[in-house]
Design a protein around this motif. Structure first.
Motif, PDB file in Angstrom:
ATOM      1  N   GLY B  32      48.993  45.996  42.246  1.00 40.26           N
ATOM      2  CA  GLY B  32      47.824  46.457  42.976  1.00 40.26           C
ATOM      3  C   GLY B  32      46.585  45.604  42.818  1.00 40.26           C
ATOM      4  O   GLY B  32      45.518  45.935  43.342  1.00 40.26           O
ATOM      5  N   PHE B  33      46.711  44.499  42.093  1.00 40.92           N
ATOM      6  CA  PHE B  33      45.540  43.628  41.921  1.00 40.92           C
ATOM      7  C   PHE B  33      45.250  42.868  43.212  1.00 40.92           C
ATOM      8  O   PHE B  33      46.155  42.461  43.926  1.00 40.92           O
ATOM      9  CB  PHE B  33      45.773  42.660  40.759  1.00 40.92           C
ATOM     10  CG  PHE B  33      45.967  43.366  39.437  1.00 40.92           C
ATOM     11  CD1 PHE B  33      47.152  43.225  38.721  1.00 40.92           C
ATOM     12  CD2 PHE B  33      44.971  44.174  38.907  1.00 40.92           C
ATOM     13  CE1 PHE B  33      47.337  43.895  37.521  1.00 40.92           C
ATOM     14  CE2 PHE B  33      45.151  44.844  37.709  1.00 40.92           C
ATOM     15  CZ  PHE B  33      46.336  44.709  37.021  1.00 40.92           C
ATOM     16  N   ASP B  34      43.981  42.697  43.494  1.00 40.58           N
ATOM     17  CA  ASP B  34      43.571  42.074  44.746  1.00 40.58           C
ATOM     18  C   ASP B  34      43.939  40.593  44.796  1.00 40.58           C
ATOM     19  O   ASP B  34      44.092  39.933  43.764  1.00 40.58           O
ATOM     20  CB  ASP B  34      42.059  42.229  44.945  1.00 40.58           C
ATOM     21  CG  ASP B  34      41.676  43.639  45.342  1.00 40.58           C
ATOM     22  OD1 ASP B  34      40.468  43.912  45.421  1.00 40.58           O
ATOM     23  OD2 ASP B  34      42.588  44.467  45.574  1.00 40.58           O
ATOM     24  N   HIS B  36      42.871  36.844  46.507  1.00 33.19           N
ATOM     25  CA  HIS B  36      41.807  36.038  47.091  1.00 33.19           C
ATOM     26  C   HIS B  36      42.413  34.715  47.540  1.00 33.19           C
ATOM     27  O   HIS B  36      43.395  34.245  46.975  1.00 33.19           O
ATOM     28  CB  HIS B  36      40.699  35.788  46.067  1.00 33.19           C
ATOM     29  CG  HIS B  36      40.327  37.006  45.284  1.00 33.19           C
ATOM     30  ND1 HIS B  36      39.418  37.948  45.744  1.00 33.19           N
ATOM     31  CD2 HIS B  36      40.758  37.476  44.080  1.00 33.19           C
ATOM     32  CE1 HIS B  36      39.308  38.914  44.866  1.00 33.19           C
ATOM     33  NE2 HIS B  36      40.103  38.668  43.842  1.00 33.19           N
ATOM     34  N   TYR B  51      38.331  37.290  50.300  1.00 30.20           N
ATOM     35  CA  TYR B  51      38.236  37.970  49.014  1.00 30.20           C
ATOM     36  C   TYR B  51      38.731  39.407  49.130  1.00 30.20           C
ATOM     37  O   TYR B  51      38.669  40.000  50.206  1.00 30.20           O
ATOM     38  CB  TYR B  51      36.810  37.914  48.452  1.00 30.20           C
ATOM     39  CG  TYR B  51      35.766  38.672  49.259  1.00 30.20           C
ATOM     40  CD1 TYR B  51      35.084  38.048  50.310  1.00 30.20           C
ATOM     41  CD2 TYR B  51      35.449  39.997  48.960  1.00 30.20           C
ATOM     42  CE1 TYR B  51      34.133  38.727  51.043  1.00 30.20           C
ATOM     43  CE2 TYR B  51      34.495  40.683  49.685  1.00 30.20           C
ATOM     44  CZ  TYR B  51      33.839  40.040  50.720  1.00 30.20           C
ATOM     45  OH  TYR B  51      32.892  40.709  51.440  1.00 30.20           O
ATOM     46  N   ASN B  52      39.212  39.934  48.045  1.00 32.98           N
ATOM     47  CA  ASN B  52      39.729  41.293  47.997  1.00 32.98           C
ATOM     48  C   ASN B  52      40.678  41.575  49.165  1.00 32.98           C
ATOM     49  O   ASN B  52      40.490  42.527  49.927  1.00 32.98           O
ATOM     50  CB  ASN B  52      38.580  42.302  47.959  1.00 32.98           C
ATOM     51  CG  ASN B  52      37.703  42.114  46.733  1.00 32.98           C
ATOM     52  OD1 ASN B  52      36.485  41.926  46.854  1.00 32.98           O
ATOM     53  ND2 ASN B  52      38.300  42.121  45.547  1.00 32.98           N
ATOM     54  N   GLN B  91      44.999  33.662  44.757  1.00 28.29           N
ATOM     55  CA  GLN B  91      44.621  33.959  43.365  1.00 28.29           C
ATOM     56  C   GLN B  91      44.636  35.469  43.165  1.00 28.29           C
ATOM     57  O   GLN B  91      44.222  36.219  44.040  1.00 28.29           O
ATOM     58  CB  GLN B  91      43.239  33.388  43.059  1.00 28.29           C
ATOM     59  CG  GLN B  91      42.704  33.742  41.657  1.00 28.29           C
ATOM     60  CD  GLN B  91      41.486  34.630  41.712  1.00 28.29           C
ATOM     61  OE1 GLN B  91      40.549  34.409  42.464  1.00 28.29           O
ATOM     62  NE2 GLN B  91      41.471  35.669  40.891  1.00 28.29           N
ATOM     63  N   TYR B  93      45.209  38.631  39.645  1.00 25.03           N
ATOM     64  CA  TYR B  93      45.204  38.882  38.206  1.00 25.03           C
ATOM     65  C   TYR B  93      46.622  39.244  37.801  1.00 25.03           C
ATOM     66  O   TYR B  93      47.348  39.914  38.552  1.00 25.03           O
ATOM     67  CB  TYR B  93      44.256  40.027  37.874  1.00 25.03           C
ATOM     68  CG  TYR B  93      44.239  40.391  36.400  1.00 25.03           C
ATOM     69  CD1 TYR B  93      45.051  41.415  35.898  1.00 25.03           C
ATOM     70  CD2 TYR B  93      43.431  39.693  35.507  1.00 25.03           C
ATOM     71  CE1 TYR B  93      45.046  41.718  34.554  1.00 25.03           C
ATOM     72  CE2 TYR B  93      43.413  40.002  34.157  1.00 25.03           C
ATOM     73  CZ  TYR B  93      44.231  41.017  33.688  1.00 25.03           C
ATOM     74  OH  TYR B  93      44.233  41.320  32.346  1.00 25.03           O
ATOM     75  N   LEU B  97      50.066  38.213  31.705  1.00 29.14           N
ATOM     76  CA  LEU B  97      49.369  37.043  31.165  1.00 29.14           C
ATOM     77  C   LEU B  97      47.940  37.374  30.749  1.00 29.14           C
ATOM     78  O   LEU B  97      47.274  36.567  30.104  1.00 29.14           O
ATOM     79  CB  LEU B  97      49.345  35.932  32.219  1.00 29.14           C
ATOM     80  CG  LEU B  97      50.713  35.404  32.656  1.00 29.14           C
ATOM     81  CD1 LEU B  97      50.567  34.407  33.795  1.00 29.14           C
ATOM     82  CD2 LEU B  97      51.441  34.766  31.480  1.00 29.14           C
ATOM     83  N   SER B  98      47.465  38.561  31.136  1.00 32.24           N
ATOM     84  CA  SER B  98      46.091  38.992  30.820  1.00 32.24           C
ATOM     85  C   SER B  98      45.061  37.981  31.292  1.00 32.24           C
ATOM     86  O   SER B  98      44.127  37.613  30.565  1.00 32.24           O
ATOM     87  CB  SER B  98      45.931  39.225  29.312  1.00 32.24           C
ATOM     88  OG  SER B  98      46.800  40.237  28.861  1.00 32.24           O
ATOM     89  N   GLY B  99      45.231  37.526  32.509  1.00 34.08           N
ATOM     90  CA  GLY B  99      44.278  36.575  33.068  1.00 34.08           C
ATOM     91  C   GLY B  99      44.524  36.337  34.549  1.00 34.08           C
ATOM     92  O   GLY B  99      45.472  36.864  35.133  1.00 34.08           O
ATOM     93  N   TYR B 100      43.628  35.542  35.132  1.00 33.11           N
ATOM     94  CA  TYR B 100      43.770  35.213  36.543  1.00 33.11           C
ATOM     95  C   TYR B 100      44.860  34.169  36.723  1.00 33.11           C
ATOM     96  O   TYR B 100      45.083  33.326  35.850  1.00 33.11           O
ATOM     97  CB  TYR B 100      42.457  34.669  37.100  1.00 33.11           C
ATOM     98  CG  TYR B 100      41.299  35.651  37.006  1.00 33.11           C
ATOM     99  CD1 TYR B 100      40.129  35.315  36.341  1.00 33.11           C
ATOM    100  CD2 TYR B 100      41.378  36.911  37.583  1.00 33.11           C
ATOM    101  CE1 TYR B 100      39.070  36.201  36.252  1.00 33.11           C
ATOM    102  CE2 TYR B 100      40.324  37.811  37.498  1.00 33.11           C
ATOM    103  CZ  TYR B 100      39.170  37.453  36.824  1.00 33.11           C
ATOM    104  OH  TYR B 100      38.120  38.330  36.737  1.00 33.11           O
ATOM    105  N   PHE B 102      46.556  31.465  39.813  1.00 31.86           N
ATOM    106  CA  PHE B 102      46.483  30.859  41.130  1.00 31.86           C
ATOM    107  C   PHE B 102      47.890  30.602  41.646  1.00 31.86           C
ATOM    108  O   PHE B 102      48.835  30.425  40.872  1.00 31.86           O
ATOM    109  CB  PHE B 102      45.732  29.521  41.074  1.00 31.86           C
ATOM    110  CG  PHE B 102      44.248  29.652  40.941  1.00 31.86           C
ATOM    111  CD1 PHE B 102      43.639  29.631  39.696  1.00 31.86           C
ATOM    112  CD2 PHE B 102      43.443  29.811  42.063  1.00 31.86           C
ATOM    113  CE1 PHE B 102      42.257  29.755  39.574  1.00 31.86           C
ATOM    114  CE2 PHE B 102      42.068  29.935  41.951  1.00 31.86           C
ATOM    115  CZ  PHE B 102      41.474  29.908  40.705  1.00 31.86           C
TER     116      PHE B 102
END
Lengths: 125, 110
Positions: B32-34, B36, B51-52, B91, B93, B97-100, B102
């Motif tokens: 469910g993470f957006d 971009h 975005y989003n 891109q 989240y 990996l607890s991070g963004y 790409f």
């Protein structure tokens, strides 16, 4: 004009250190979370670190955890990246980027809406 | 190695429509993470394009649109123009990996 300008890149030997800076202007720096993103020559984008507007949250990619430290000085409108124990694989163009979300978002949902022009770091003997 | 997979390249004639896929997993897009999207013209910094999931920043032509479903997302470019020749990255989240993260990037050729 909203602007980010990186500096501090250069040639450094493996195992050495470097400190990158990112000067912000044209917006209220203290209100925004910030990121560092890098791009190795001919490669894609890699996120490496995030810091919240109040410095309470800092996150790192596994590839740099324990070696890189992100920080900021809201009074100087500046973002920093202290890079220690540098390796050849850290060679890249380093960008600072402003975190952005179209609303009141959690960190998970941020994109990056303003980017600097980048500063080049080369790790080689 | 990125956890978001994009086709290495897509091409189209001027005026045509092209789409770029971004395939993830249950720890990123599927969670469910957006998503971009960024456009990187040769020799320049990336520029936020979407975005989003499906919102365009001011100044981005409405020829660009984004969508997301299940564990993937797509960027569509309609009315392809020569100036759209660039690399495009998604891109999101990733909770594992607890991070963004790409995407692997897609080169668009007109």
């Amino acid at each position: 004009e909203v602007q980010l300008v990186e500096s501090g890149g250069g040639l450094v030997q493996p195992g050495g250190s470097l400190r990158l800076s990112c000067a912000a202007s044209g917006f209220i720096f203290s209100s925004y979370s910030m990121n560092w993103v890098r791009q190795a020559p001919g490669k894609g984008l890699e996120w490496i670190s995030y810091i919240s507007s109040d410095r309470s949250m800092r996150y790192y990619a596994d590839s740099v955890k324990g070696r890189f430290t992100i920080s900021r000085d809201n009074g100087k409108n500046s973002l920093y990246l202290q890079m220690d124990s540098l390796r050849a694989e850290d060679t890249a163009l380093y960008y600072c980027a402003r975190a952005y979300c179209g609303g009141d978002c959690h960190y998970y949902y941020y994109g990056m809406d303003v980017w600097g022009q980048g500063t080049t770091v080369t790790v080689s003997s | 190695q990125s956890v978001l997979t994009q086709p290495p390249s897509v091409s189209g004639a001027p005026g045509q429509r092209v789409t770029i896929s971004c395939t993830g997993s249950s720890s990123n897009i599927g969670a469910g993470f957006d998503v971009h999207w960024y456009q990187q013209l040769p020799g320049t910094a990336p520029k936020l394009l979407i975005y989003n999931n499906n919102n365009r920043p001011s100044g981005v032509p409405d020829r660009f649109s984004g969508s997301r479903s299940a564990t993937s997302a797509s960027l569509a470019i309609t009315g392809l123009q020569a100036e759209d020749e660039a690399d495009y990255y998604c891109q999101s989240y990733d909770s594992s990996l607890s991070g963004y993260v790409f995407g692997t990037g897609t080169q668009v050729t007109v």
